[in-house]
Design an enzyme around this catalytic site. Sequence first.
Site, PDB file in Angstrom:
ATOM      1  N   GLY A 145       0.823  -1.200   0.000  1.00 54.75           N
ATOM      2  CA  GLY A 145       0.000   0.000   0.000  1.00 54.75           C
ATOM      3  C   GLY A 145       0.858   1.251   0.000  1.00 54.75           C
ATOM      4  O   GLY A 145       2.020   1.238   0.426  1.00 54.75           O
ATOM      5  N   CYS A 146       0.289   2.352  -0.486  1.00 52.50           N
ATOM      6  CA  CYS A 146       1.063   3.590  -0.612  1.00 52.50           C
ATOM      7  C   CYS A 146       1.472   4.146   0.746  1.00 52.50           C
ATOM      8  O   CYS A 146       2.638   4.517   0.955  1.00 52.50           O
ATOM      9  CB  CYS A 146       0.275   4.614  -1.411  1.00 52.50           C
ATOM     10  SG  CYS A 146      -1.417   4.905  -0.836  1.00 52.50           S
ATOM     11  N   TYR A 147       0.541   4.229   1.687  1.00 49.99           N
ATOM     12  CA  TYR A 147       0.884   4.699   3.021  1.00 49.99           C
ATOM     13  C   TYR A 147       1.913   3.770   3.665  1.00 49.99           C
ATOM     14  O   TYR A 147       2.841   4.214   4.346  1.00 49.99           O
ATOM     15  CB  TYR A 147      -0.354   4.741   3.918  1.00 49.99           C
ATOM     16  CG  TYR A 147      -1.257   5.929   3.731  1.00 49.99           C
ATOM     17  CD1 TYR A 147      -0.816   7.228   3.972  1.00 49.99           C
ATOM     18  CD2 TYR A 147      -2.586   5.752   3.331  1.00 49.99           C
ATOM     19  CE1 TYR A 147      -1.661   8.316   3.817  1.00 49.99           C
ATOM     20  CE2 TYR A 147      -3.437   6.839   3.177  1.00 49.99           C
ATOM     21  CZ  TYR A 147      -2.973   8.125   3.424  1.00 49.99           C
ATOM     22  OH  TYR A 147      -3.810   9.202   3.274  1.00 49.99           O
ATOM     23  N   THR A 150       5.566   4.136   2.377  1.00 55.11           N
ATOM     24  CA  THR A 150       6.203   5.363   2.843  1.00 55.11           C
ATOM     25  C   THR A 150       6.537   5.278   4.316  1.00 55.11           C
ATOM     26  O   THR A 150       7.636   5.691   4.747  1.00 55.11           O
ATOM     27  CB  THR A 150       5.290   6.562   2.552  1.00 55.11           C
ATOM     28  OG1 THR A 150       4.759   6.445   1.231  1.00 55.11           O
ATOM     29  CG2 THR A 150       6.049   7.881   2.642  1.00 55.11           C
TER      30      THR A 150
END
Length: 340
Positions: A145-147, A150
């Site tokens: 996932g993007c979150y 990061t």
Amino acid sequence: MTASVGIVGASGYGGAELLRLLAGHPQLEVAVVAAHSQAGEPVASLFPNLAGTAVFDAVDVDRLAGLDLVFLSTPHGPSLELGAALHDAGVRTVDLSAAFRLPADGFATWYGETHPRPDLAPAVYGLPEFNRKQIADATLVANPGCYVTTALLGLVPLASLVQPGTVVVDGKSGTSGAGRAAKDALHATHVAGSVTAYGAPAHRHTGEIEAHLAAFGADLGPISFTPHLLPIPRGLLTTSYATLRDGVSADDVQRALVQAYADEPFVHVLAPGEFPVVKAVTGSNGAQLSAVTDPRTRRVTVVAVTDNLGKGAAGQALQNANLLLGLEETTGLTAIGLYP
């Protein structure tokens, strides 16, 4: 070598970003551009930046099974079926959904449904900075996932330096992270000039962050995660906080981050106090991060930025595809964002 690839879910933002990136890839040829509800429609009717004669294909598993690699850019429901079918057919697959990111019990907890293929849950997790060899040897890769991408980039190198149970992650993402479907909360009039939190305290990415911190040897216990919606099309920022263990210094923190990413092509560590900005990585597969420590509170603050459609989705999927196909990992990708 030229490899044939397909994209399922090409009518979404992640699929469209894959098409944009693959248009410049010297060794991958897009053979299938599948989108169930838009089949037969010109790609440019949705994405004018992809002008040309291409039209969306229908989803045909037999046709996909003849390709060298398939990207799944669908919601997790369709990916559960397609990912399993392609895996069973021996087709290398990168799934951008959450279908195969968690163990079956974790999937049931965070998604409220029974996983139909617990033998594939989790699949190989596609965060190359920590899982490169496993990705190269895999058939099915679960793109993070993007979150989560990061946050993990900022937290994993600091695992031995912070106290478990003290991690708080604050995330902020552009509106493209919510997908192309029309939603009232994403109406331009509502988003412009505003910022709002959502999904707390049990956003699904919480479980993914916890699970993969542990999987990468950074079991930091339960975390608190709150995402926010930014009034920008794309880009993502996480600010993570944790209490330092006794005796850990600011130099220890900086050294851990620099050593972790010294040889990584897409992750750049800034000097303490030089905070990354979303715009620096927009349109790229790059990530930038920095950390500062507060001697008064004994806490570390780690700020990391990615493009939610780049390193947070399609860019990282292409990075994984390069590894799966034995290509140079950076082919068709850049860490340099569009600025200004």
